[in-house]
Design a protein around this motif. Structure first.
Motif, short mmCIF file in Angstrom:
data_model
loop_
_atom_site.label_atom_id
_atom_site.label_comp_id
_atom_site.label_asym_id
_atom_site.label_seq_id
_atom_site.Cartn_x
_atom_site.Cartn_y
_atom_site.Cartn_z
N GLY A 154 -6.22 3.16 -10.35
CA GLY A 154 -6.44 4.51 -9.84
C GLY A 154 -5.28 4.94 -8.96
N TRP A 155 -4.25 5.50 -9.58
CA TRP A 155 -3.01 5.79 -8.85
C TRP A 155 -3.17 6.86 -7.78
N ASP A 156 -4.16 7.74 -7.91
CA ASP A 156 -4.31 8.74 -6.85
C ASP A 156 -4.73 8.07 -5.54
N HIS A 157 -5.65 7.11 -5.62
CA HIS A 157 -6.05 6.38 -4.41
C HIS A 157 -4.90 5.51 -3.90
N LEU A 158 -4.21 4.86 -4.82
CA LEU A 158 -3.12 3.97 -4.42
C LEU A 158 -1.98 4.73 -3.75
N LEU A 159 -1.63 5.90 -4.26
CA LEU A 159 -0.53 6.65 -3.67
C LEU A 159 -0.85 7.08 -2.25
N PHE A 160 -2.10 7.39 -1.99
CA PHE A 160 -2.50 7.72 -0.61
C PHE A 160 -2.27 6.52 0.30
N VAL A 161 -2.71 5.35 -0.15
CA VAL A 161 -2.56 4.14 0.66
C VAL A 161 -1.08 3.80 0.85
N ILE A 162 -0.28 3.92 -0.21
CA ILE A 162 1.15 3.60 -0.12
C ILE A 162 1.84 4.56 0.84
N ALA A 163 1.53 5.85 0.74
CA ALA A 163 2.14 6.83 1.65
C ALA A 163 1.76 6.54 3.10
N LEU A 164 0.52 6.10 3.31
CA LEU A 164 0.07 5.76 4.66
C LEU A 164 0.90 4.61 5.21
N VAL A 165 1.17 3.60 4.38
CA VAL A 165 1.98 2.46 4.82
C VAL A 165 3.42 2.89 5.09
N LEU A 166 3.96 3.79 4.28
CA LEU A 166 5.33 4.28 4.50
C LEU A 166 5.46 5.07 5.80
N LEU A 167 4.37 5.72 6.20
CA LEU A 167 4.43 6.60 7.36
C LEU A 167 4.18 5.88 8.68
N VAL A 168 3.15 5.06 8.73
CA VAL A 168 2.70 4.48 9.99
C VAL A 168 3.58 3.29 10.35
N ARG A 169 4.07 3.27 11.56
CA ARG A 169 4.95 2.21 12.03
C ARG A 169 4.15 1.13 12.73
N GLY A 170 4.47 -0.13 12.45
CA GLY A 170 3.80 -1.25 13.09
C GLY A 170 2.61 -1.71 12.28
N TRP A 171 2.57 -3.02 12.00
CA TRP A 171 1.52 -3.51 11.13
C TRP A 171 0.13 -3.36 11.72
N LYS A 172 0.03 -3.39 13.05
CA LYS A 172 -1.28 -3.22 13.67
C LYS A 172 -1.82 -1.82 13.43
N ARG A 173 -0.94 -0.81 13.57
CA ARG A 173 -1.37 0.57 13.31
C ARG A 173 -1.68 0.78 11.83
N VAL A 174 -0.92 0.11 10.97
CA VAL A 174 -1.21 0.19 9.54
C VAL A 174 -2.59 -0.38 9.25
N VAL A 175 -2.88 -1.55 9.84
CA VAL A 175 -4.19 -2.18 9.64
C VAL A 175 -5.31 -1.29 10.16
#
Length: 325
Positions: A154-175
């Motif tokens: 389901g690429w629409d869901h995946l692209l949202f998650v990937i964009a979120l990872v690209l945007l948010v800095r720091g693994w704790k904030r990503v989690v």
């Protein structure tokens, strides 16, 4: 390293322009009297079949009682038939003809005097033997795999998650953001699957596409040094859009159906499978970003920028398609 940059771009930008590629079919066997079965099935197809439509492959002890009824639905063939069997179908093979590519089908068997069983058919294995005794954890295993496959296809869901990872800095904030997204879509997935809440599919799919465009824009703003809402409150944005994405997951699960008597187990297994696939993607993107940062730091920003444009363009295409098409 150029290959790392290319891999990052390929992962997040060179995506297919068809969302939710996994559209599982289903087949349901319901025994109405000893040896008499009502059979119904739905087989998603990208284009109408050439010649006679494919039919289920019956166990050797069974035959159709009359001609099956097959009609065209929205992107799928929908069929029904009455089947008579001269012996129990346990230990017999059940299959589906005409399964191609990444086709996937869940088979649900509901006998009169024994527990409900499930089988899973794929293009690589278009038939399966119904075991005499239901294996322990059958529903958990089947729906977990379906959940993993749905999020990964389901690429629409995946692209949202990937964009979120690209945007948010720091693994704790990503989690934290990923956890908020998980909690939100788990709520609506459960509520919609159990019939407690619901929204029309078309606006849900349009908002999902809009969420991808929004996050891609937020990534590009961050590249220019502008702090957007998602950077300030990533968990809030992830939670709000996650509620809508949950309705999308529920739509896929409703097409498959939930087994009577094991609804909670199937729902939990599907949701856990979705989370497992999602966490795998988050981990891979984080590792890839870190590898680029360490090996080719100067190429990181251009790679993220190109990837963001790819994500945004893809989301915009889906948005127009879902609003107009």
């Amino acid at each position: 390293m150029k290959w790392l940059v290319a891999l990052l771009i390929a992962l997040v930008a060179a995506t297919p322009l068809v969302a939710d590629d996994l559209r599982p079919g289903y087949m349901e066997w319901t025994e109405t009297a000893p040896g008499e079965w009502r059979l119904a099935w739905k087989q998603p197809l990208n284009q109408p079949p050439v010649g006679e439509p494919p039919l289920p492959v019956l166990p050797e002890v069974c035959q159709f009682a009359g001609d099956p009824t097959v009609g065209a639905g929205v992107g799928a063939l929908v069929g029904s038939a009455e089947v008579t069997c001269t012996a129990p179908i346990e230990g017999q093979a059940i299959g589906m003809a005409g399964m191609l590519g990444q086709a996937d089908m869940l088979v649900r068997i509901a006998p009169l005097k024994s527990e409900i069983r499930t089988l899973r058919l794929t293009a690589a294995q278009p038939s399966a033997v119904l075991e005499v005794e239901a294996p322990a954890g059958n529903v958990w295993r089947t729906y977990f795999v379906l959940g993993v496959e749905h999020i990964l296809a389901g690429w629409d869901h995946l692209l949202f998650v990937i964009a979120l990872v690209l945007l948010v800095r720091g693994w704790k904030r990503v989690v934290a953001a990923a956890t908020a997204f998980t909690v939100a879509h788990s709520i609506t997935l459960a509520g919609a699957s159990l019939g407690l809440v619901g929204l029309p599919a078309r606006p849900v799919e349009a908002i999902i596409a809009l969420s991808i465009v929004f996050l891609a824009w937020e990534v590009l703003r961050a590249q220019r040094g502008e702090e957007g809402m998602t950077q300030r409150l990533p968990w809030v944005v992830a939670f709000l859009f996650g509620l809508v994405h949950g309705f999308g997951f529920a739509g896929a699960l409703n097409e498959i159906g939930l087994p009577e008597g094991e609804v909670v187990a199937a729902l939990l297994a599907f949701n856990i499978g979705v989370e497992a696939g999602q966490l795998l993607v988050v981990a891979l993107v984080l590792l890839l970003l870190e590898a680029v940062r360490r090996i080719a730091h100067g190429a990181l920003a251009p790679a993220v920028r190109v990837a963001s444009y790819g994500i945004g363009i893809t989301g915009a295409y889906w948005l127009v398609e879902r609003v107009v098409g």
